[in-house]
Design an enzyme around this catalytic site. Structure first.
Site, short mmCIF file in Angstrom:
data_model
loop_
_atom_site.label_atom_id
_atom_site.label_comp_id
_atom_site.label_asym_id
_atom_site.label_seq_id
_atom_site.Cartn_x
_atom_site.Cartn_y
_atom_site.Cartn_z
N ASN A 15 0.86 -1.18 0.00
CA ASN A 15 0.00 0.00 0.00
C ASN A 15 0.90 1.24 0.00
OD1 ASN A 15 -1.49 2.24 0.95
ND2 ASN A 15 -3.06 0.88 1.75
N ARG A 57 -6.61 12.62 0.83
CA ARG A 57 -5.42 12.85 1.66
C ARG A 57 -4.26 11.94 1.26
NH1 ARG A 57 -7.37 9.95 7.22
NH2 ARG A 57 -9.29 11.03 6.77
N HIS A 198 -3.71 -4.60 7.56
CA HIS A 198 -3.84 -3.45 8.45
C HIS A 198 -2.98 -3.64 9.70
CE1 HIS A 198 -5.72 0.43 9.28
NE2 HIS A 198 -5.39 0.13 10.50
N1 PXP Z 1 -5.77 -3.15 3.68
C1 PXP Z 1 -6.74 -2.20 3.69
C2 PXP Z 1 -8.09 -2.55 3.16
C3 PXP Z 1 -6.46 -0.90 4.16
O1 PXP Z 1 -7.41 0.04 4.15
C4 PXP Z 1 -5.15 -0.60 4.59
C5 PXP Z 1 -4.79 0.77 5.03
O2 PXP Z 1 -5.60 1.19 6.03
C6 PXP Z 1 -4.19 -1.63 4.57
C7 PXP Z 1 -4.53 -2.89 4.12
C8 PXP Z 1 -2.78 -1.39 5.03
O3 PXP Z 1 -2.73 -1.09 6.36
P1 PXP Z 1 -1.39 -0.53 6.98
O4 PXP Z 1 -1.11 0.77 6.28
O5 PXP Z 1 -1.68 -0.39 8.43
O6 PXP Z 1 -0.32 -1.55 6.68
#
Ligand code: PXP
Length: 253
Positions: A15, A57, A198
């Site tokens: 991400n 953002r 996440h």
């Molecule tokens: N998966 C989803 C659906 C997300 O919305 C996010 C970011 O909030 C992530 C994965 C990655 O989470 P993180 O940035 O905490 O690694």
């Protein structure tokens, strides 16, 4: 060769939102999330994840096409269940669309999507995305009723929210891990491909990566934070190694 006994290789989607967050802090073009996507591709990442938030953002509208043009990696487009985001997804046709809950005042996506409670809102969106050839994923808490809701919505993928696991300690963490494991198994038994993400870090990723039904992890904030110190290439490589170590048979196969 992968068999029923040998878990498949776990994909890593990176991400890149927080590269855009840093760029946006000064309003210019640097650092460019597209450059991050190119590095992820070069180092063997399996996909790019990006969330076009209502308040922009993170990535901006024009970043979507730029990211798609920059690499051959599949784009997992995170979106709120709104008409605006549906139209944007249909225009860009990413490989996957992950529907997430979104509240303006939250710092990050704090909980899972209430797929059960929002069935009527989600059903036409899932159908339109699916008809356009976009693989729909629902970002849900690891709860049976949410998996059942995903089944009713005919979503091919669920992404299990690992935030509760990531924040828990001791016995509570073991309990959260068990929930993730049980819900990954429940999804897989019902023909839904489970992903997770996440709050994953070098320290907590391995127990999740060891859940054999999981096909993909999406990791952002920690990797971009580490990249400040060691570079994005090293950070992604290290995460990949940890994931492979947690699933040795698949990594070798
Ligand atoms: N998966 C989803 C659906 C997300 O919305 C996010 C970011 O909030 C992530 C994965 C990655 O989470 P993180 O940035 O905490 O690694």
């Amino acid at each position: 060769m992968t068999s029923a006994l040998t878990p498949a290789r776990l994909r890593l989607g990176v991400n890149i939102d927080h590269v855009a967050t840093i760029r946006n802090a000064r309003g210019g073009d640097h650092p460019d999330p597209v450059r991050a996507a190119e590095i992820v591709a070069a180092v063997g990442g399996d996909g790019i994840t990006a969330h076009l938030r209502e308040d922009r953002r993170h990535i901006r509208d024009e970043d979507i096409a730029r990211i798609q043009a920059a690499t051959n990696l599949p784009l997992n487009f995170e979106m709120a269940a709104t008409d605006e985001m549906l139209a944007i997804a249909l225009r860009h046709k990413p490989h996957a669309a992950c529907i997430v809950p979104e509240r303006r005042e939250e710092r990050t996506t704090e909980g899972g999507l209430d797929a059960a409670g929002l069935h009527n809102r989600l059903a036409p969106i899932v159908a339109r995305l699916t008809d356009a050839g976009i693989r729909v994923s629902l970002f849900i808490a690891p709860e049976p009723r949410q998996i059942e809701a995903a089944m009713k919505l005919r979503a091919p993928v669920v992404e299990l929210h690992t935030g509760e696991y990531a924040h828990a300690e001791g016995e509570a963490r073991a309990h959260e891990l068990q929930r993730l494991s049980d819900m990954a198994a429940l999804a897989a038994r019902n023909g839904i491909e489970p992903h997770a993400g996440h709050g994953l870090t070098y320290d907590n990723v391995q127990a999740v990566a060891a859940i054999t039904q999981l096909a993909e992890l999406n990791i952002g904030h920690y990797l971009i934070g580490e990249a400040i110190f060691v570079g994005l290439e090293s950070a992604v490589r290290r995460m990949r190694e940890l994931m492979d170590d947690a699933r040795p048979a698949a990594a070798a196969g």
